[in-house]
Design an enzyme around this catalytic site. Structure first.
Site, PDB file in Angstrom:
ATOM      1  CG  ASP A 294     -26.523 -31.406 -14.521  1.00 28.69           C
ATOM      2  OD1 ASP A 294     -26.755 -31.935 -15.624  1.00 28.69           O
ATOM      3  OD2 ASP A 294     -25.390 -31.366 -14.021  1.00 28.69           O
TER       4      ASP A 294
ATOM      5  CG  ASP B  72     -26.130 -36.048 -17.277  1.00 28.52           C
ATOM      6  OD1 ASP B  72     -25.246 -35.882 -18.139  1.00 28.52           O
ATOM      7  OD2 ASP B  72     -26.387 -35.202 -16.395  1.00 28.52           O
TER       8      ASP B  72
END
Length: 153
Positions: A109, A124
């Site tokens: 991330d 995401d």
């Protein structure tokens, strides 16, 4: 064709961006591109860092989700650009995170939310876009169904 194009583009953008982050930033390192904050974070859980250490289980769930969508497409042939685009975003995002979980045991991330309360990646965001488009499709189908019933009376 729209479904496959969307899925593949999402997957390529997601994997390339994660590769660039992994190869240029150490875990925990932060850089700014304009006003956008990028912080390299590795998540072995799911959303909001819940259930850390279960990456392989979530990979299996993502694979089953992708297989389910592909099965649905083979047997139902979803109609409409909006639905096909929504499913493309969902499949591309799920596949992108599943690849990370299978290969690395965690998801990379790096996109820090404006509120600073979350760090996501392109997969995401693609899943979020897919959900919004799926909801929009449902609303359109509902409205069209209501109008169709009125016209039939």
């Amino acid at each position: 064709m729209l479904f496959y194009t969307t899925s593949i583009l999402v997957l390529i953008i997601d994997q390339l961006s994660k590769y660039m982050v992994r190869s240029t930033l150490d875990v925990g390192e932060t850089v700014y591109i304009g006003t956008t904050q990028l912080t390299h974070y590795e998540n072995s859980g799911m959303a909001f860092s819940l259930f850390q250490g279960y990456a392989r289980l979530f990979a299996l769930v993502a694979i089953l989700f992708v297989v389910g969508i592909l099965y649905y497409r083979m047997h139902e042939a979803p109609k409409g650009k909006l639905l096909n685009t929504a499913l493309g975003f969902l499949v591309g995002g799920a596949a992108g995170n599943a690849i990370d979980r299978i290969i690395f045991g965690r998801v990379t991330d790096f996109l820090v939310s404006r509120s600073g309360k979350g760090i996501l990646n392109f997969a995401d965001h693609a899943i979020n876009v897919g959900i919004v488009l799926l909801l929009m499709h449902g609303i359109v189908q509902y409205v069209v169904g209501k109008w169709g019933k009125r016209e039939a009376k």
